[in-house]
Design an enzyme around this catalytic site. Structure first.
Site, PDB file in Angstrom:
ATOM      1  N   ASN A  50       0.839  -1.208  -0.154  1.00 38.00           N
ATOM      2  CA  ASN A  50       0.107   0.020  -0.024  1.00 38.00           C
ATOM      3  C   ASN A  50       0.736   1.185  -0.153  1.00 38.00           C
ATOM      4  OD1 ASN A  50      -1.715   2.069   0.409  1.00 38.00           O
ATOM      5  ND2 ASN A  50      -2.340   1.484   2.483  1.00 38.00           N
ATOM      6  N   TRP A  51       0.925   1.951  -1.154  1.00 37.86           N
ATOM      7  CA  TRP A  51       1.926   2.982  -1.143  1.00 37.86           C
ATOM      8  C   TRP A  51       1.391   4.317  -0.684  1.00 37.86           C
ATOM      9  CZ3 TRP A  51       4.160   3.309  -6.927  1.00 37.86           C
ATOM     10  CH2 TRP A  51       4.836   2.109  -7.211  1.00 37.86           C
ATOM     11  N   LYS A  52       0.034   4.230  -0.367  1.00 37.70           N
ATOM     12  CA  LYS A  52      -0.609   5.388   0.245  1.00 37.70           C
ATOM     13  C   LYS A  52      -0.323   6.711  -0.603  1.00 37.70           C
ATOM     14  CE  LYS A  52      -0.225   3.354   4.721  1.00 37.70           C
ATOM     15  NZ  LYS A  52      -0.289   3.232   6.384  1.00 37.70           N
ATOM     16  N   HIS A 107      -9.607   1.273   4.716  1.00 39.06           N
ATOM     17  CA  HIS A 107      -8.503   1.363   5.426  1.00 39.06           C
ATOM     18  C   HIS A 107      -8.736   2.494   6.597  1.00 39.06           C
ATOM     19  CE1 HIS A 107      -4.213   2.654   6.465  1.00 39.06           C
ATOM     20  NE2 HIS A 107      -3.739   1.443   5.735  1.00 39.06           N
ATOM     21  N   GLU A 126      -7.243   4.748   7.629  1.00 37.71           N
ATOM     22  CA  GLU A 126      -6.508   6.362   7.412  1.00 37.71           C
ATOM     23  C   GLU A 126      -8.212   6.708   6.775  1.00 37.71           C
ATOM     24  OE1 GLU A 126      -3.160   5.575   5.311  1.00 37.71           O
ATOM     25  OE2 GLU A 126      -2.206   5.112   7.371  1.00 37.71           O
ATOM     26  N   GLU A 152      -5.547  -4.893  10.646  1.00 36.47           N
ATOM     27  CA  GLU A 152      -4.642  -3.760  10.798  1.00 36.47           C
ATOM     28  C   GLU A 152      -4.715  -3.134  12.036  1.00 36.47           C
ATOM     29  OE1 GLU A 152      -2.558  -2.688   6.774  1.00 36.47           O
ATOM     30  OE2 GLU A 152      -4.149  -1.730   7.015  1.00 36.47           O
ATOM     31  N   GLY A 196       2.308   2.282  10.707  1.00 34.54           N
ATOM     32  CA  GLY A 196       3.400   3.430  10.524  1.00 34.54           C
ATOM     33  C   GLY A 196       3.890   3.982  11.874  1.00 34.54           C
ATOM     34  N   SER A 220       3.113  -1.977  10.464  1.00 35.08           N
ATOM     35  CA  SER A 220       4.607  -1.927  10.705  1.00 35.08           C
ATOM     36  C   SER A 220       5.227  -3.188  10.468  1.00 35.08           C
ATOM     37  CB  SER A 220       5.016  -1.625  12.176  1.00 35.08           C
ATOM     38  OG  SER A 220       4.508  -0.380  12.318  1.00 35.08           O
ATOM     39  N   GLY A 266       2.681  -1.195   4.152  1.00 32.65           N
ATOM     40  CA  GLY A 266       2.671   0.300   3.895  1.00 32.65           C
ATOM     41  C   GLY A 266       3.983   0.736   3.633  1.00 32.65           C
ATOM     42  N   GLY A 267       4.799   1.283   4.800  1.00 38.44           N
ATOM     43  CA  GLY A 267       6.272   2.045   4.607  1.00 38.44           C
ATOM     44  C   GLY A 267       7.090   1.113   3.770  1.00 38.44           C
TER      45      GLY A 267
HETATM   46  P1  PGA Z   1       2.734   0.271   7.548  1.00 34.77           P
HETATM   47  O1  PGA Z   1       1.240   0.586   7.122  1.00 34.77           O
HETATM   48  O2  PGA Z   1       3.323  -0.862   7.046  1.00 34.77           O
HETATM   49  O3  PGA Z   1       3.402   1.411   7.078  1.00 34.77           O
HETATM   50  O4  PGA Z   1       2.606   0.328   9.278  1.00 34.77           O
HETATM   51  C1  PGA Z   1       0.446  -0.441   6.752  1.00 34.77           C
HETATM   52  C2  PGA Z   1      -0.869   0.095   6.147  1.00 34.77           C
HETATM   53  O5  PGA Z   1      -1.390   1.226   6.519  1.00 34.77           O
HETATM   54  O6  PGA Z   1      -1.699  -0.916   5.311  1.00 34.77           O
END
Ligand code: PGA
Length: 252
Positions: free
Chosen positions: A9-11, A97, A99, A169, A175, A215, A236-237
């Site tokens: 997930n590049w966001k 998600h 967010e 999640e 994050g 994470s 994500g990251g």
């Molecule tokens: P993260 O994000 O790996 O940066 O914690 C995961 C996500 O939000 O899907």
């Protein structure tokens, strides 16, 4: 056989050139002998979707969106429909998600509508659920996840539900650098599978892919994925770096 998935997930990250580099780096280095039950999915921002599906063409990499409208089409300025993603041969879309829940006030009801419209247009849903830190501290995490799943997914019939992937999640892990422990992940994934079994039966529960996200990186992936109910990760990251993402893929 239950599918295993590593999804990135590049966001809201990457320029066009960076996106192109990263996509080619992943495709070029993907193991051509990746076992058939493992899928790699990359979810870039919508504006890079055509680029991504072009690069992914004829490769083992699949492409997913990060969000879609709950409407089919029409006067919804700025929105992107499921059928638009479908027309670019996008396979998946992340829906719900945390967010989106937090910053865009998405409710379980709205998320449920998005899931319905995605599946109707041939897009598989990567449905996200997970509790906040205070909800876990209050021992409410199972109840929260149960409500999220019941309210956003359990209107689906059995056939549609087969196209749903669940990503657990925990919001406190996203994050933050603090991942759920393998025990915490396994415990929640087993609980989610039991919920699915109660609604759709043991066979559907057994083939449902349940990903862990929050994470997850190349250091902790192996231990997380070693659990019987953890079928991969939503990353994500760590998906913004080809080497790191490939290491995570190789941990499954
Ligand atoms: P993260 O994000 O790996 O940066 O914690 C995961 C996500 O939000 O899907």
């Amino acid at each position: 056989m239950r599918k295993k998935i590593i999804a990135g997930n590049w966001k809201m990250n990457m320029s066009f050139d960076e996106a192109e580099d990263l996509l080619f780096n992943i495709v070029d280095k993907l193991d051509p002998n990746l076992p058939k039950n493992i899928e790699v999915v990359v979810c870039p921002p919508a504006i890079f979707m055509e680029l991504a599906t072009d690069v992914a063409d004829d490769s083992l990499m699949k492409i997913g969106g990060q969000n879609i409208s709950n409407h089919e089409s029409g006067a919804y300025t700025g929105e992107i429909s499921a059928s638009m993603l479908g027309s670019l041969e996008v396979d998946y879309c992340i829906i719900g998600h945390s967010e989106r829940r937090k910053y865009f006030k998405e409710s379980n009801q709205l998320i449920g509508e998005k899931v319905t419209v995605a599946l109707k247009n041939g897009i598989k849903a990567i449905f996200c659920c997970g509790e906040l830190l205070n909800e876990r501290e209050a021992q409410n995490h199972f109840a929260i996840v149960k409500t999220q799943i019941e309210e956003a997914l359990f209107h689906l019939d059995e056939k549609s539900f087969r196209s749903v992937v669940i990503a657990y999640e925990p919001v406190w892990a996203i994050g933050t650098g603090v991942n759920a422990t393998p025990q915490q992940a396994q415990e929640m994934h087993a609980y989610i599978r039991k919920l699915i079994s109660g609604k759709y039966g043991a066979e559907i529960a057994d083939i449902t892919t349940i990903l862990y996200g929050g994470s997850c990186n190349s250091q902790n992936a192996k231990e997380l994925f070693a659990n019987p109910d953890v079928d991969g990760g939503l990353i994500g990251g760590a998906s913004l770096d080809a080497e790191e993402f490939l290491k995570i893929i190789n941990s499954i």
